[in-house]
Design a protein around this motif. Sequence first.
Motif, PDB file in Angstrom:
ATOM      1  N   ALA A 262       0.825  -1.210   0.000  1.00  0.00           N
ATOM      2  CA  ALA A 262       0.000   0.000   0.000  1.00  0.00           C
ATOM      3  C   ALA A 262       0.860   1.262   0.000  1.00  0.00           C
ATOM      4  O   ALA A 262       0.336   2.354   0.102  1.00  0.00           O
ATOM      5  N   ALA A 263       2.172   1.119  -0.117  1.00  0.00           N
ATOM      6  CA  ALA A 263       3.059   2.278   0.043  1.00  0.00           C
ATOM      7  C   ALA A 263       3.470   2.910  -1.278  1.00  0.00           C
ATOM      8  O   ALA A 263       3.921   4.050  -1.297  1.00  0.00           O
ATOM      9  N   LYS A 264       3.292   2.199  -2.397  1.00  0.00           N
ATOM     10  CA  LYS A 264       3.811   2.716  -3.660  1.00  0.00           C
ATOM     11  C   LYS A 264       3.175   4.049  -4.049  1.00  0.00           C
ATOM     12  O   LYS A 264       3.869   4.996  -4.426  1.00  0.00           O
ATOM     13  N   HIS A 265       1.837   4.116  -3.983  1.00  0.00           N
ATOM     14  CA  HIS A 265       1.180   5.360  -4.392  1.00  0.00           C
ATOM     15  C   HIS A 265       1.476   6.489  -3.407  1.00  0.00           C
ATOM     16  O   HIS A 265       1.491   7.669  -3.788  1.00  0.00           O
ATOM     17  N   LEU A 266       1.744   6.139  -2.142  1.00  0.00           N
ATOM     18  CA  LEU A 266       2.105   7.168  -1.161  1.00  0.00           C
ATOM     19  C   LEU A 266       3.493   7.726  -1.454  1.00  0.00           C
ATOM     20  O   LEU A 266       3.745   8.929  -1.266  1.00  0.00           O
ATOM     21  N   VAL A 267       4.399   6.855  -1.925  1.00  0.00           N
ATOM     22  CA  VAL A 267       5.737   7.324  -2.299  1.00  0.00           C
ATOM     23  C   VAL A 267       5.623   8.344  -3.423  1.00  0.00           C
ATOM     24  O   VAL A 267       6.287   9.392  -3.409  1.00  0.00           O
ATOM     25  N   LYS A 268       4.774   8.067  -4.397  1.00  0.00           N
ATOM     26  CA  LYS A 268       4.578   9.003  -5.514  1.00  0.00           C
ATOM     27  C   LYS A 268       4.035  10.340  -5.025  1.00  0.00           C
ATOM     28  O   LYS A 268       4.416  11.406  -5.525  1.00  0.00           O
ATOM     29  N   THR A 269       3.139  10.289  -4.026  1.00  0.00           N
ATOM     30  CA  THR A 269       2.576  11.527  -3.482  1.00  0.00           C
ATOM     31  C   THR A 269       3.657  12.347  -2.776  1.00  0.00           C
ATOM     32  O   THR A 269       3.694  13.586  -2.902  1.00  0.00           O
ATOM     33  N   VAL A 270       4.538  11.666  -2.040  1.00  0.00           N
ATOM     34  CA  VAL A 270       5.637  12.375  -1.369  1.00  0.00           C
ATOM     35  C   VAL A 270       6.534  13.046  -2.397  1.00  0.00           C
ATOM     36  O   VAL A 270       6.940  14.202  -2.238  1.00  0.00           O
ATOM     37  N   VAL A 271       6.852  12.320  -3.465  1.00  0.00           N
ATOM     38  CA  VAL A 271       7.704  12.875  -4.515  1.00  0.00           C
ATOM     39  C   VAL A 271       7.052  14.101  -5.148  1.00  0.00           C
ATOM     40  O   VAL A 271       7.726  15.099  -5.441  1.00  0.00           O
ATOM     41  N   LYS A 272       5.724  14.051  -5.337  1.00  0.00           N
ATOM     42  CA  LYS A 272       5.006  15.193  -5.915  1.00  0.00           C
ATOM     43  C   LYS A 272       5.070  16.399  -4.978  1.00  0.00           C
ATOM     44  O   LYS A 272       5.274  17.533  -5.420  1.00  0.00           O
ATOM     45  N   ILE A 273       4.908  16.149  -3.665  1.00  0.00           N
ATOM     46  CA  ILE A 273       4.991  17.246  -2.690  1.00  0.00           C
ATOM     47  C   ILE A 273       6.384  17.861  -2.715  1.00  0.00           C
ATOM     48  O   ILE A 273       6.535  19.095  -2.674  1.00  0.00           O
ATOM     49  N   GLN A 274       7.407  16.994  -2.838  1.00  0.00           N
ATOM     50  CA  GLN A 274       8.784  17.503  -2.908  1.00  0.00           C
ATOM     51  C   GLN A 274       8.989  18.342  -4.163  1.00  0.00           C
ATOM     52  O   GLN A 274       9.667  19.379  -4.133  1.00  0.00           O
ATOM     53  N   SER A 275       8.371  17.913  -5.261  1.00  0.00           N
ATOM     54  CA  SER A 275       8.483  18.668  -6.510  1.00  0.00           C
ATOM     55  C   SER A 275       7.795  20.026  -6.383  1.00  0.00           C
ATOM     56  O   SER A 275       8.334  21.051  -6.816  1.00  0.00           O
ATOM     57  N   ASP A 276       6.615  20.021  -5.759  1.00  0.00           N
ATOM     58  CA  ASP A 276       5.912  21.290  -5.522  1.00  0.00           C
ATOM     59  C   ASP A 276       6.721  22.173  -4.575  1.00  0.00           C
ATOM     60  O   ASP A 276       6.739  23.404  -4.715  1.00  0.00           O
ATOM     61  N   PHE A 277       7.378  21.530  -3.635  1.00  0.00           N
ATOM     62  CA  PHE A 277       8.213  22.239  -2.668  1.00  0.00           C
ATOM     63  C   PHE A 277       9.287  23.039  -3.401  1.00  0.00           C
ATOM     64  O   PHE A 277       9.552  24.209  -3.084  1.00  0.00           O
ATOM     65  N   ASP A 278       9.909  22.390  -4.401  1.00  0.00           N
ATOM     66  CA  ASP A 278      10.994  23.055  -5.144  1.00  0.00           C
ATOM     67  C   ASP A 278      10.493  24.249  -5.952  1.00  0.00           C
ATOM     68  O   ASP A 278      11.262  25.163  -6.270  1.00  0.00           O
ATOM     69  N   LEU A 297      13.798  17.665   4.919  1.00  0.00           N
ATOM     70  CA  LEU A 297      14.440  16.464   5.458  1.00  0.00           C
ATOM     71  C   LEU A 297      13.392  15.475   5.969  1.00  0.00           C
ATOM     72  O   LEU A 297      13.543  14.255   5.826  1.00  0.00           O
ATOM     73  N   PHE A 298      12.330  16.006   6.579  1.00  0.00           N
ATOM     74  CA  PHE A 298      11.229  15.169   7.055  1.00  0.00           C
ATOM     75  C   PHE A 298      10.634  14.373   5.888  1.00  0.00           C
ATOM     76  O   PHE A 298      10.375  13.168   6.003  1.00  0.00           O
ATOM     77  N   LEU A 299      10.430  15.055   4.742  1.00  0.00           N
ATOM     78  CA  LEU A 299       9.843  14.397   3.581  1.00  0.00           C
ATOM     79  C   LEU A 299      10.786  13.352   2.977  1.00  0.00           C
ATOM     80  O   LEU A 299      10.340  12.294   2.518  1.00  0.00           O
ATOM     81  N   LEU A 300      12.091  13.635   2.989  1.00  0.00           N
ATOM     82  CA  LEU A 300      13.056  12.661   2.482  1.00  0.00           C
ATOM     83  C   LEU A 300      13.018  11.380   3.300  1.00  0.00           C
ATOM     84  O   LEU A 300      13.020  10.267   2.755  1.00  0.00           O
ATOM     85  N   ASP A 301      12.987  11.524   4.621  1.00  0.00           N
ATOM     86  CA  ASP A 301      12.918  10.348   5.500  1.00  0.00           C
ATOM     87  C   ASP A 301      11.569   9.643   5.356  1.00  0.00           C
ATOM     88  O   ASP A 301      11.494   8.418   5.442  1.00  0.00           O
TER      89      ASP A 301
END
Length: 320
Positions: A262-278, A297-301
């Motif tokens: 159940a973690a794969k789609h959540l990983v994609k969401t984190v990556v999207k948030i990081q992209s928006d962050f940039d 750093l919180f999002l990376l972990d």
Amino acid sequence: MQIGLRTIKTALGAVIAMVIAYEFHLSYWATAGIVTILSVQNTTKYSFRLAGSRIVSAALAFLIATLSFRFLGFNPWAYGIFLLIFIPLAMRLQLQEGIVVSAVLVTHFLLQRSYSWHWISNELALLLIGVGVALVFNLFMPSLQSQIKGFQRLTEDDLTNILKNMQAQFTGEETSADSWTRLGHLLNTIRTGREWSNRQQDNQLFIENDFYRSYFEMRRNQYEMLRQMQTNLDLINLPLAQSEHVEVLLEKAAATVAKPNAAKHLVKTVVKIQSDFDGQPLPTTREEFENRAHLYLFLLDFETLLTLKADFYEKVTWVR
């Protein structure tokens, strides 16, 4: 007073070993029972390693004892010289588990003042009967799966509550104290669960499935990520634009802790948030810069935490 399974196996095994040795008309037949008592162990695999070690150790002891008694005679001094040579050599060859049993068997040569083939075969038979009976009884080990599943549930409950508490901390509803307490409890639960899973694996002589051992190792790595996440979360003291998205993500992660893959789609969401962050405008103050750095750093972990779980369920066979 509670009598455990190992005690029952030891007592019954000792009796059976002595009866077998007696029926074969072996001298010192009670020694077979002593060997069984010393050979009944907590895990099946270890009992087989122990049996092999004791057989090799006995062969070495008989050789050294024969030479010692041949040149020094049958006396306590010769037995002492035998021990002076045998014990260090057995330790060097990692046969220390067989030292006591072998030393006892050699005393029969001393008492009979003979190391003839009759007595060597008598002692080997006592050893094989004692070890053999212990091996048979050690094949019957209770399954520990229910206890391990219990630690698995406790681990997932702690993970769920830690993620929920992190979500509440973003909204200012909770402090980090509860998360740190649960992190300590989580670590202890993971360690205990891993110990039980190792013991269960050592009882599986012909079946190799290390799901639970790998599972607790994965959770141990996730614990490290959670600890780092909590450290960075504690250093965030300003409301940030991305906080709302992170809160939703933490809520989803908490709801799917116990679900495989159940973690794969959540990983994609984190990556999207990081992209928006940039893509956000640069911070204008030092404090805002530091808060955004800690959130990054919180999002990376967080991404690593989710990836560990996703990778785990891709590589192992899931045990229901």
